[in-house]
Design a protein around this motif. Structure first.
Motif, PDB file in Angstrom:
ATOM      1  N   GLU A   1      11.597   4.951  -2.828  1.00  0.00           N
ATOM      2  CA  GLU A   1      11.104   5.053  -4.196  1.00  0.00           C
ATOM      3  C   GLU A   1      12.289   5.282  -5.119  1.00  0.00           C
ATOM      4  OE1 GLU A   1       6.771   7.030  -3.120  1.00  0.00           O
ATOM      5  OE2 GLU A   1       8.428   8.329  -3.719  1.00  0.00           O
TER       6      GLU A   1
ATOM      7  N   SER B   1       3.124   9.006  -5.773  1.00  0.00           N
ATOM      8  CA  SER B   1       4.432   8.605  -6.300  1.00  0.00           C
ATOM      9  C   SER B   1       4.355   8.119  -7.744  1.00  0.00           C
ATOM     10  CB  SER B   1       5.030   7.492  -5.432  1.00  0.00           C
ATOM     11  OG  SER B   1       4.272   6.304  -5.570  1.00  0.00           O
TER      12      SER B   1
ATOM     13  N   ARG C   1       2.090   1.704  -3.714  1.00  0.00           N
ATOM     14  CA  ARG C   1       1.076   2.027  -4.728  1.00  0.00           C
ATOM     15  C   ARG C   1       0.478   3.421  -4.573  1.00  0.00           C
ATOM     16  NH1 ARG C   1      -4.402   1.845  -3.539  1.00  0.00           N
ATOM     17  NH2 ARG C   1      -4.917   1.186  -1.412  1.00  0.00           N
ATOM     18  N   ARG C   2       0.863   4.177  -3.579  1.00  0.00           N
ATOM     19  CA  ARG C   2       0.234   5.478  -3.346  1.00  0.00           C
ATOM     20  C   ARG C   2       0.310   6.338  -4.605  1.00  0.00           C
ATOM     21  NH1 ARG C   2       3.505   9.843  -1.934  1.00  0.00           N
ATOM     22  NH2 ARG C   2       5.735   9.391  -2.026  1.00  0.00           N
ATOM     23  N   THR C   3      -0.777   7.025  -4.886  1.00  0.00           N
ATOM     24  CA  THR C   3      -0.872   7.719  -6.172  1.00  0.00           C
ATOM     25  C   THR C   3       0.091   8.886  -6.289  1.00  0.00           C
ATOM     26  OG1 THR C   3      -2.685   9.097  -5.330  1.00  0.00           O
ATOM     27  CG2 THR C   3      -3.285   7.046  -6.463  1.00  0.00           C
TER      28      THR C   3
ATOM     29  N   GLU D   1      -9.665   5.111  -8.419  1.00  0.00           N
ATOM     30  CA  GLU D   1      -8.688   5.810  -7.573  1.00  0.00           C
ATOM     31  C   GLU D   1      -7.755   6.678  -8.422  1.00  0.00           C
ATOM     32  OE1 GLU D   1      -7.832   3.027  -3.697  1.00  0.00           O
ATOM     33  OE2 GLU D   1      -7.233   2.222  -5.647  1.00  0.00           O
TER      34      GLU D   1
ATOM     35  N   ASN E   1       0.820  -1.205   0.000  1.00  0.00           N
ATOM     36  CA  ASN E   1       0.000   0.000   0.000  1.00  0.00           C
ATOM     37  C   ASN E   1       0.862   1.268   0.000  1.00  0.00           C
ATOM     38  OD1 ASN E   1      -2.425  -1.368  -0.065  1.00  0.00           O
ATOM     39  ND2 ASN E   1      -2.663  -1.402   2.157  1.00  0.00           N
ATOM     40  N   SER E   2       2.032   1.180   0.602  1.00  0.00           N
ATOM     41  CA  SER E   2       2.942   2.320   0.606  1.00  0.00           C
ATOM     42  C   SER E   2       3.517   2.562  -0.789  1.00  0.00           C
ATOM     43  CB  SER E   2       4.073   2.088   1.616  1.00  0.00           C
ATOM     44  OG  SER E   2       3.553   1.935   2.924  1.00  0.00           O
TER      45      SER E   2
ATOM     46  N   ASN F   1      -3.903  -0.213  -7.885  1.00  0.00           N
ATOM     47  CA  ASN F   1      -4.921   0.818  -7.704  1.00  0.00           C
ATOM     48  C   ASN F   1      -6.125   0.521  -8.574  1.00  0.00           C
ATOM     49  OD1 ASN F   1      -3.731   3.030  -5.942  1.00  0.00           O
ATOM     50  ND2 ASN F   1      -2.110   2.819  -7.471  1.00  0.00           N
TER      51      ASN F   1
END
Length: 366
Positions: A347, A239, A235-237, A283, A232-233, A279
């Motif tokens: 990242e 980034s 896939r955050r949008t 989203e 989940n960290s 995602n």
């Protein structure tokens, strides 16, 4: 660049004067640097069999190149000891294998920076930290080896802020980003061995990274829950710049042990993260990242005149959009203290299934 002084008996005032001279010439990263004498430079050059005029790295678009001598001067200025210099040279060899710095990514508005990961016996030999506070202060080898790369980028290639370096905000890692792997508390083979190097050898891996994200997970003993936190960290949008991302999972020993005791391999960790770093189309549409630019392949809204569908649109599950290209878009290593459930997602830029850039440390006993 001629940053050398000849002051074998220099007193404190002369040393301060030399430091201020360096600062006026913009040969620093904003912090004071160590004045370098010809005799001290010779100690660095004596630690390698490479000649001082040997070219380590070039930036063709800037028409500039880095020699061993220039790398040594900047390593000394950064505060390295001469015995660190073979690691600095290996770092430059690894950087030279990366395609992105040559294309100007170190100048990018994104504010990327080089990250160095050191494996093997050299960690203990020169005092590199792989445990508590591994991303923080307190260890000369970590701080100065990473800083040597940044000072060289400034002094050999002219990558100064507000000039050739166009970072909008940048990252704190632009001062220094050098860590060692905590091989002793890892349930798996170390990073360099995973990619074909002898585990008993010393090596440096170079990556280009954008940011670090703290993962606090002390609540669970289930590997699936921990791996979902990591996914989940990633896939955050915020980034998602390109169609897919890439990441380095730096697991604290406690988290690595949780996976290891459950029988998970590194590939198991990667596969679970890949399968769950997804995602929904809704989203992505909510933040205007549900399509790609036909020119840059960067994400943008589907209604944009330059928009084309992403690859997921043509799949059997067009509403599920993977954030990663392949499981190998994730590298996994272990670092930090074995005292809490803490890990870090870094990242990275460009490692979308590519083999990481690794170079062996040579001439340690010269």
């Amino acid at each position: 660049m001629s940053a050398l002084i000849d002051a074998p008996q220099a007193d404190a005032a002369e040393i301060r004067s030399a430091m201020e001279y360096y600062a006026r010439r913009e040969w620093t990263d904003g912090l004071p640097v160590v004045p370098v004498t010809e005799s001290y430079l010779a100690e660095f050059l004596a630690s390698t069999s490479s000649g001082p005029d040997e070219v380590l790295f070039t930036m063709p678009h800037l028409n500039r190149r880095l020699t061993v001598r220039l790398a040594a001067i900047n390593a000394a200025m950064a505060g390295c000891l001469p015995e660190y210099f073979p690691v600095v040279l290996a770092a430059w060899e690894a950087v030279a294998k990366e395609p992105y710095p040559k294309r100007g990514i170190w100048q990018s508005t994104t504010g990327t920076a080089p990250l160095l990961i050191v494996n093997g016996p050299v960690r203990g030999r020169i005092g590199l930290n792989s445990r508590g506070n591994v991303f923080g202060s307190g260890f000369r080898a970590n701080a100065t080896i990473g800083r040597a790369i940044r000072l060289t980028a400034i002094n050999a290639f002219g990558l100064r802020p507000h000039q050739l370096d166009q970072a909008t905000q940048a990252t704190l890692g632009k001062y220094s980003a050098c860590i060692a792997e905590n091989e002793e508390e890892s349930p798996w083979e170390p990073l360099h061995a995973e990619h074909g190097f002898d585990p008993s050898s010393s090596s440096v891996t170079a990556m280009v990274f954008r940011s670090c994200m703290h993962i606090e997970a002390r609540h669970t003993g289930r590997p699936e829950q921990l791996a979902l936190d990591l996914a989940n960290s990633i896939r955050r949008t915020g980034s998602l710049i390109h169609e897919a991302s890439s990441a380095l999972a730096v697991l604290g020993p406690e988290h690595a042990a949780l996976f290891g005791e459950a029988g998970w391999s590194k590939d198991d960790v990667r596969r679970f993260i890949f399968d769950n770093a997804v995602n929904s189309r809704a989203e992505l549409a909510a933040v205007g990242k549900d399509a790609l630019s036909r020119h840059t392949r960067w994400r943008l809204p589907a209604g944009h005149p330059d928009a084309i569908p992403d690859q997921a649109s043509a799949s059997d599950t067009p509403d599920r959009v993977p954030a990663l290209k392949t499981p190998s878009s994730i590298e996994v290593m272990v670092a930090g203290a074995n005292n809490a459930g803490v890990s870090t997602i870094i990242e990275t830029f460009g490692m979308r299934g590519d083999t990481p850039s690794i170079a062996q440390v040579k001439d340690l006993d010269v």
